[in-house]
Design an enzyme around this catalytic site. Structure first.
Site, PDB file in Angstrom:
ATOM      1  N   GLY A   1       4.434  11.360   7.722  1.00  0.00           N
ATOM      2  CA  GLY A   1       3.414  10.328   7.610  1.00  0.00           C
ATOM      3  C   GLY A   1       3.933   8.915   7.441  1.00  0.00           C
ATOM      4  N   LYS A   2       5.245   8.736   7.374  1.00  0.00           N
ATOM      5  CA  LYS A   2       5.810   7.397   7.179  1.00  0.00           C
ATOM      6  C   LYS A   2       5.681   6.564   8.456  1.00  0.00           C
ATOM      7  CE  LYS A   2       7.232   8.624   3.082  1.00  0.00           C
ATOM      8  NZ  LYS A   2       6.444   8.245   1.883  1.00  0.00           N
ATOM      9  N   ASN A   3       5.958   5.264   8.348  1.00  0.00           N
ATOM     10  CA  ASN A   3       5.867   4.393   9.521  1.00  0.00           C
ATOM     11  C   ASN A   3       6.763   4.893  10.648  1.00  0.00           C
ATOM     12  OD1 ASN A   3       4.543   2.891   7.475  1.00  0.00           O
ATOM     13  ND2 ASN A   3       4.918   1.000   8.607  1.00  0.00           N
TER      14      ASN A   3
END
Length: 368
Positions: free
Chosen positions: A185-187
């Site tokens: 879910g990180k950038n």
């Protein structure tokens, strides 16, 4: 309109051909651990972060732990951490045997407040571990100045701020070392767990490379008691593809954030994020505050809009840290933040129409 809080499928579809090619390249190579893909990603990500070294590791928590371990931080030592953060920041300290010492955030930015750090420093303090929370860097110049006065190390937690800048400099280049998470879910997320460490310190980088691989530079020759924490070839190959899109995807996040800030600015029930003039955030999360957060969240959910709470319980009130003896009211700024924050949908695949729907829905909601 149904708007999920997080859309992980669309970024894959956007890069499907490149990602599938990366998959085939690794699978056909027959080499899956510490090979050419990891080496290439480490070089590319180090250049992106404006540092000399990048070391790929198993995940973001292990990135922070290995940094502290390589700095010889251990039992009897103290590390200053934010009271307002995800528990992984504290766990990294605990894994070394050292003690996390929480300091309250700036109530406007939610990041570690430099003004409050010095009173928490003792003869046992060895490092400061600021978190660049929600995609925006902490105020690093005063933090580094305090560390220099007291001879302390500075370790950045950059799990949520891939590509963010502080006074023109990249997150990950602002301290002695930095830990990144590539949770999906990180950038810039992997398709599984992954992490990395960045630093300009040659000796620290060398020691971390040994620590991540069982304490070994040569197979079956173990110099120290190390760990098994290695970014694998497949995730490195995927991350190399995503790195080419990171700045573009961050720009899309900024456009969504700009729409939220403009469209919700007149809503008297909300406290919107604040961006200092020295910050260039990448909006990993768009976190606002509302006195009746639970009412707002319920009504948004009923309207088909997904939200999340980052985070419902601060680390000092978690059962995992009950031995530290912190009671409710010990860190009131963090506690107030945690009962009011709500994260809106945010991501590079979110459309302008979706953002407008969120804005119009929120401005229609009657909050008691």
């Amino acid at each position: 309109m149904i708007i999920p809080f997080l859309d992980l499928k669309s970024p894959y579809l956007e890069l499907q051909a490149e990602l599938d090619d990366a998959y085939r390249r690794v699978m056909e190579s027959g080499w899956y651990i510490l090979g050419k893909e990891v080496e290439a990603f480490e070089a590319e990500f180090a250049e992106y972060c404006q540092v000399k070294h990048c070391i790929g590791v198993g995940n973001g928590l292990e990135a922070l732990h290995l940094i502290l371990r390589a700095m010889d931080i251990g039992p009897g030592d103290e590390v200053i951490v934010p009271s307002n953060t995800y528990i992984a920041t504290w766990l990294a300290v605990s894994y070394t045997g050292a003690t996390p010492v929480p300091v309250e955030p700036d109530v406007i930015t939610y990041n570690l407040n430099p003004v409050l750090i010095e009173v928490a420093i003792t003869k046992n303090t060895k490092a400061i571990l600021p978190v660049h929370l929600y995609g925006q860097t902490a105020d690093m110049d005063p933090i580094n100045a305090i560390a220099a006065r007291y001879g302390l190390k500075v370790v950045e937690d950059v799990a949520q701020s891939h590509g963010a800048r502080y006074k023109g400099r990249r997150a990950g280049s602002l301290g002695d070392a930095a830990g990144f998470s590539f949770y999906p879910g990180k950038n810039m997320g992997a398709f599984g767990d992954g992490g990395a460490i960045t630093t300009n310190d040659d000796q620290l980088a060398k020691k971390i490379r040994v620590l991540r691989n069982y304490g070994s530079q040569i197979k079956y020759h173990n110099e120290i008691k190390g760990y098994n924490s290695r970014l694998d070839e497949l995730q490195a190959a995927f991350l190399r593809v995503k790195l080419t899109k990171l700045d573009e995807w961050n720009e899309r996040r900024k456009q969504i954030a700009a729409s939220y800030l403009d469209g919700l600015k007149s809503n008297e029930h909300l406290v919107l994020p604040h961006v200092p003039e020295w910050a260039d955030p990448v909006w990993h999360l768009f976190v606002l505050r509302c006195k009746n957060r639970d009412v707002l969240q319920r009504q948004l959910n009923e309207a088909g809009i997904g939200t999340m709470i980052h985070y419902p319980i601060p680390p000092h009130l978690q059962p995992a840290y009950s031995e530290l003896g912190f009671s409710e009211g010990t860190f009131p700024i963090s506690e107030n933040i945690h009962v009011e924050v709500l994260s809106l949908p945010m991501g590079p695949s979110m459309s302008k129409a979706q953002a407008e729907f969120v804005i119009k829905t929120m401005n229609r909601i009657l909050i008691p």
